[in-house]
Design an enzyme around this catalytic site. Structure first.
Site, PDB file in Angstrom:
ATOM      1  N   TYR A   1      -2.588  -1.113  10.581  1.00 40.58           N
ATOM      2  CA  TYR A   1      -2.424  -1.248   8.985  1.00 40.58           C
ATOM      3  C   TYR A   1      -1.207  -0.625   8.595  1.00 40.58           C
ATOM      4  CZ  TYR A   1      -3.983  -0.979   4.108  1.00 40.58           C
ATOM      5  OH  TYR A   1      -3.930  -1.032   2.936  1.00 40.58           O
TER       6      TYR A   1
ATOM      7  N   SER B   1       0.771  -1.248   0.003  1.00 41.36           N
ATOM      8  CA  SER B   1       0.033  -0.023   0.129  1.00 41.36           C
ATOM      9  C   SER B   1       0.740   1.166  -0.098  1.00 41.36           C
ATOM     10  CB  SER B   1      -0.983   0.007   1.386  1.00 41.36           C
ATOM     11  OG  SER B   1      -1.457   1.305   1.535  1.00 41.36           O
TER      12      SER B   1
ATOM     13  N   LYS C   1       1.949  -2.840   6.847  1.00 36.02           N
ATOM     14  CA  LYS C   1       2.306  -2.576   5.499  1.00 36.02           C
ATOM     15  C   LYS C   1       3.898  -2.284   5.515  1.00 36.02           C
ATOM     16  CE  LYS C   1      -1.685  -3.226   3.310  1.00 36.02           C
ATOM     17  NZ  LYS C   1      -1.783  -4.437   2.623  1.00 36.02           N
TER      18      LYS C   1
END
Ligand code: NAD
Length: 258
Positions: free
Chosen positions: A153, A140, A157
């Site tokens: 998150y 991402s 990532k």
């Protein structure tokens, strides 16, 4: 001979787009993810009808190492090996760090980061034996930069980029490349679900979340399409990309350029 491609989290969104793109090339594809049984079977048939490759569904929960081992073993048993592994399954949770539920932190790290370690540790021996392989991690823009309220998150990532580089170095002399794709915002169910949560956390409207939060830094002011991500995966899995390893390709409309 058809390649065998395993795509985690491919019952929806980006993973489904990637599975569709490989199926359209005639690959044997193993799809995975959650959803209603009928809808998954309809997807499986649709993919299988597209170009003649076989499509198998495996229900492994990417938070459960034993089920991940069974996913890769089933792919190998059914199709002989795993040529391309796409680690894509993902979830999101939005909250301030001090309010972040501990079980959500653990789940996000398991699904977004540890699952890729487990698929890889099971698939790498098969790829080494074949003398070739492609591992593509759907990371991402949040692998490169942060946003508030997305601690688990962003941490996962950033972590997957480290795992990508480490694996690339370990596998470089075995004909196996390992890379990450870093999309900006793609309008998938994962993103649609976080719009109301972000609106609540920031005290703004849902339209403002799209224009002032999600697309504010995406210089094109447009969402990235699923197909753009899928075609990048196809390229990374091609012979033309054999010297690309241990890196990432951003598809973020200029977001991380600033
Ligand atoms: P999505 O919600 O449309 O799809 C997620 C998929 O993962 C679904 O098939 C779901 O069933 C599956 N999944 C979730 N938890 C799972 C589990 N425990 N075990 C197995 N499967 C599980 O989301 P998406 O937007 O297509 O996201 C796919 C990937 O792309 C994620 O890794 C996400 O972080 C990444 N990504 C998305 C965007 C975006 O803007 N949509 C941007 C950058 C990166």
């Amino acid at each position: 001979m058809s390649r065998t491609v395993v795509v985690t989290g491919s019952t929806s969104g980006i993973g489904l787009g990637i599975a569709r793109a490989f199926a359209a090339e005639g690959a044997n594809v193993v799809i995975n993810g959650f959803g209603p049984t009928d809808a998954i079977e309809a997807t499986r048939r649709e993919l299988e009808a597209s170009a003649g490759g076989k499509v198998l569904y495996h229900a492994a929960d990417m938070a459960k190492p034993d089920e991940i081992t069974d996913l890769i073993a089933t792919a190998a048993r059914t199709f002989g090996t795993v040529d391309v592994l796409i680690n894509n399954a993902g979830i999101q949770h939005i909250a301030k760090i001090e309010e972040f539920p501990v079980e959500k932190w653990d789940l996000l790290i398991a699904v977004l980061l540890s699952s890729a370690f487990h698929t890889m540790r099971n698939a790498i021996p098969l790829m080494k034996e074949a003398g070739k392989g492609r591992i593509i991690n759907v990371a991402s823009a949040h692998a490169l930069i942060a946003s508030p309220y997305k601690s688990a998150y962003v941490a996962a990532k950033h972590g997957i980029l480290g795992l990508t580089k480490t694996a690339a170095l370990e596998l470089a002399e075995f004909g196996i490349t390992v890379n990450a794709i870093c999309p900006g915002y793609v309008l998938t169910p994962l993103v649609e679900k976080q719009i109301p949560d972000t609106a609540r956390e920031r005290g703004i409207s849902e339209e403002q979340v799209k224009s002032e939060v999600m697309l504010r830094l995406q210089a094109t002011k447009e969402f990235v399409s699923i197909d753009e991500v899928a075609q990048t995966a196809i390229f990374l899995a091609s012979d033309a990309a054999r010297s690309i390893t241990g890196t990432h390709i951003s598809i973020d409309g200029g977001w991380t350029a600033q």
